[in-house]
Design a protein around this motif. Structure first.
Motif, mmCIF file in Angstrom:
data_model
loop_
_atom_site.group_PDB
_atom_site.id
_atom_site.type_symbol
_atom_site.label_atom_id
_atom_site.label_comp_id
_atom_site.label_asym_id
_atom_site.label_seq_id
_atom_site.Cartn_x
_atom_site.Cartn_y
_atom_site.Cartn_z
ATOM 1 N N HIS A 211 0.811 -1.214 0.000
ATOM 2 C CA HIS A 211 0.000 0.000 0.000
ATOM 3 C C HIS A 211 0.852 1.276 0.000
ATOM 4 O O HIS A 211 0.345 2.359 -0.266
ATOM 5 C CB HIS A 211 -0.975 0.030 1.179
ATOM 6 N N GLY A 212 2.131 1.162 0.300
ATOM 7 C CA GLY A 212 3.055 2.276 0.133
ATOM 8 C C GLY A 212 2.922 3.416 1.115
ATOM 9 O O GLY A 212 3.417 4.519 0.850
ATOM 10 N N LEU A 213 2.288 3.199 2.275
ATOM 11 C CA LEU A 213 2.135 4.277 3.245
ATOM 12 C C LEU A 213 3.165 4.204 4.376
ATOM 13 O O LEU A 213 3.344 5.176 5.107
ATOM 14 C CB LEU A 213 0.719 4.262 3.851
ATOM 15 N N GLY A 214 3.793 3.055 4.532
ATOM 16 C CA GLY A 214 4.772 2.916 5.600
ATOM 17 C C GLY A 214 4.167 2.807 6.974
ATOM 18 O O GLY A 214 4.890 2.832 7.987
ATOM 19 N N VAL A 393 -4.358 11.135 10.610
ATOM 20 C CA VAL A 393 -4.905 11.011 9.253
ATOM 21 C C VAL A 393 -4.148 11.920 8.289
ATOM 22 O O VAL A 393 -3.762 11.503 7.180
ATOM 23 C CB VAL A 393 -6.410 11.349 9.251
ATOM 24 N N LEU A 394 -3.899 13.161 8.684
ATOM 25 C CA LEU A 394 -3.205 14.105 7.810
ATOM 26 C C LEU A 394 -1.755 13.695 7.582
ATOM 27 O O LEU A 394 -1.196 13.928 6.508
ATOM 28 C CB LEU A 394 -3.283 15.510 8.400
ATOM 29 N N ASP A 398 0.078 12.865 3.939
ATOM 30 C CA ASP A 398 1.415 13.285 3.493
ATOM 31 C C ASP A 398 2.220 12.090 2.996
ATOM 32 O O ASP A 398 2.889 12.162 1.948
ATOM 33 C CB ASP A 398 2.156 13.971 4.649
ATOM 34 N N ALA A 399 2.173 10.983 3.752
ATOM 35 C CA ALA A 399 2.931 9.799 3.369
ATOM 36 C C ALA A 399 2.440 9.241 2.038
ATOM 37 O O ALA A 399 3.233 8.770 1.209
ATOM 38 C CB ALA A 399 2.830 8.736 4.461
ATOM 39 N N ALA A 400 1.127 9.288 1.801
ATOM 40 C CA ALA A 400 0.583 8.792 0.538
ATOM 41 C C ALA A 400 1.058 9.638 -0.642
ATOM 42 O O ALA A 400 1.205 9.125 -1.760
ATOM 43 C CB ALA A 400 -0.940 8.782 0.598
ATOM 44 N N PRO A 405 5.869 13.753 6.528
ATOM 45 C CA PRO A 405 4.692 13.986 7.376
ATOM 46 C C PRO A 405 4.895 15.180 8.301
ATOM 47 O O PRO A 405 5.970 15.363 8.885
ATOM 48 C CB PRO A 405 4.561 12.683 8.166
ATOM 49 N N ARG A 406 3.860 16.005 8.414
ATOM 50 C CA ARG A 406 3.902 17.180 9.268
ATOM 51 C C ARG A 406 2.808 17.095 10.325
ATOM 52 O O ARG A 406 1.813 16.395 10.154
ATOM 53 C CB ARG A 406 3.711 18.443 8.434
ATOM 54 N N ASN A 407 3.029 17.824 11.417
ATOM 55 C CA ASN A 407 2.038 17.883 12.477
ATOM 56 C C ASN A 407 1.099 19.053 12.244
ATOM 57 O O ASN A 407 1.540 20.179 11.994
ATOM 58 C CB ASN A 407 2.711 18.033 13.845
#
Length: 492
Positions: A211-214, A393-394, A398-400, A405-407
């Motif tokens: 799925h490539g999201l890690g 979720v956000l 970002d990972a997708a 990824p940010r907070n």
């Protein structure tokens, strides 16, 4: 058996075990509740009153805090509005579907969302979806229960509408109905299928796809979590209280039906008609034969009882006949008990009494805020829990996209009840004290970043117009002073 199959059996078993509690909570929330007790053999009138006794107070108690949950923007790590994140929020249709997550948090103790990659023109797209917690299981990591070790999502495909006829599982499989379960870990998702809709065995591995999201592409929004990340919903404690309220309503309806009016009673009255010798007179047919009843005995003739009326006198034969009244039931006692039970239910749900009882009117802003203090605390808890889930979720979004990824955090609309006149008075005083005008505007009811920007633009335009008007007036005044005709004084 590899990990995917092992995780499959764990997840499917957990989902099937949780179905009973899930359905019980959902039915009670929707008003499909247990009928009040009635003994066997009661009339249809009693059964109809049992149905009428159901009054669903669980739904307003669960919806009250959810209606205060409204996201107005998303801010980044620096506290500034993240336009891209808000555009994603709108694109995912979370403006309306966010309510589903918060409602599941209240009713089921947990809401679920998922993130996935999609095929899009010009590249890879991203999709964030609201999931039904009934179909998704997240297994806690033994080392850290607040992180998921794996997830299982199960659903039914090609299932035909229920016809009321029992159909064997094998026949349903032959008709095309099948159960699909997908196991997710941090790297891939493995799809399993089996024909029919029942049983836990017979699964076949169909496909395996990265799925490539890690990370596991599901996020749980827990409510009232404990140290093991177990969720606890208050509706489990409210259902017995709701059943008690329905029983009180049933008893009240019975009292209204059978004892709410004064009843007249006659004792010692013999309705059987007798002749001059005191013998019973029996009902006869046209041939003069006595009519025999179902018990095999002749049917006696009965005197008609007196009919009550303002212009009639009730007269009963017999020296031992007595007539008296039975007082009506005091329905106010039922109402008092009902109100007390209803207050207890809303207090347990941390919901103000005005949501269930019309007992508050003409309250000031401070008094209303005090009455809703417990609900405000509950809403604040929900917002913190929802913020934690939305942040995850956000980060998955970002990972997708292949980004770092940010907070971020959700900025919530101010939906607390306040006196509008008091707010305006406070905002005016802040502006007069050189408080930043944008910050003061942001305190107005219904204010959003877009509206505040519009208000600031309108204020700036008004300031420019006012400055132009003042400059024009000053110029006109100066020109007028320089062109004044000087008349010679008298005698010159």
């Amino acid at each position: 058996m590899d990990n995917a199959e092992k995780f499959l059996h764990i997840g499917v078993s957990a989902l099937m075990a949780a179905q009973t509690d899930f359905d019980l909570r959902q039915k009670n929330y929707e008003g499909d509740q247990q009928l009040p007790y009635a003994p066997e053999g009661v009339s249809l009138e009693y059964h109809e009153l049992r149905k009428q006794a159901i009054a669903n107070w669980l739904q307003p108690a669960m919806d009250a805090p959810v209606q205060r949950m409204e996201a107005e923007s998303i801010s980044d790590e620096a506290g500034k509005t993240d336009t891209q994140a808000w555009q994603d929020w709108v694109a995912f249709d979370l403006e309306t579907r966010q309510k589903v997550v918060y409602t599941q948090m209240m009713v089921q103790g947990r809401g679920v969302m998922s993130v996935s990659k999609t095929s899009a023109a010009g590249g890879v797209g991203v999709k964030a979806c609201v999931e039904n917690g009934r179909r998704v299981y997240l297994h806690p990591d033994p080392a850290d229960p607040f992180e998921a070790q794996f997830a299982v999502k199960m659903w039914v495909e090609n299932q035909r509408p229920a016809s009321g006829l029992w159909v064997p599982t094998q026949a349903m499989g032959a008709l095309g109905s099948k159960v699909v379960a997908v196991v997710y870990d941090a790297v891939e998702c493995v799809r399993f299928e089996k024909p029919g809709t029942e049983g836990v065995g017979g699964w076949q591995r169909v496909a395996s796809t990265p799925h490539g999201l890690g990370a596991i592409p599901f996020v749980e929004f827990g409510h009232n979590v404990d140290a093991d990340n177990g969720t606890h919903t208050v509706i489990d404690q409210l259902i017995p209280m709701q059943n008690a309220i329905n029983t009180i309503r049933f008893n009240t309806l019975l009292a209204m039906q059978f004892s709410a009016y004064r009843q007249r009673v006659a004792t010692g009255y013999d309705p059987v008609l007798r002749d001059a010798q005191g013998e019973v007179v029996y009902v006869k047919d046209k041939q003069g034969n006595a009519i025999v009843g179902p018990d095999g005995q002749p049917v006696p003739q009965l005197r008609p009882s007196g009919r009550v009326g303002v212009d009639r006198l009730l007269v009963f034969p017999g020296s031992d006949t007595k007539v008296f009244d039975l007082d009506e039931s005091n329905l106010q006692n039922y109402i008092t008990v009902y109100t007390k039970f209803l207050t207890d239910l809303f207090s347990k749900a941390q919901t103000p009494p005005q949501y269930g009882i019309d007992r508050m009117a003409n309250l000031s802003g401070d008094a209303l805020a005090g009455a809703e203090s417990t609900l405000t605390s509950l809403v604040n808890d929900l917002k913190r829990e929802a913020n934690s889930g939305m942040r995850k979720v956000l980060r998955l979004v970002d990972a997708a996209r292949g980004e770092e990824p940010r907070n971020r955090r959700i900025e919530w609309s101010d939906t607390e009840p306040k006196s509008f006149s008091q707010i305006i008075d406070g905002v005016t005083k802040l502006i007069a004290a050189d408080f930043p005008r944008r910050g003061a505007y942001d305190m107005l009811p219904g204010a959003t970043p877009v509206k505040v920007d519009q208000w600031m633009d309108q204020w700036a335009a008004e300031q420019r117009d006012r400055a132009s008007t003042l400059m024009l007036d000053q110029t006109t005044s100066d020109l007028g002073d320089s062109n004044v005709l000087q008349l010679p004084a008298s005698g010159e």
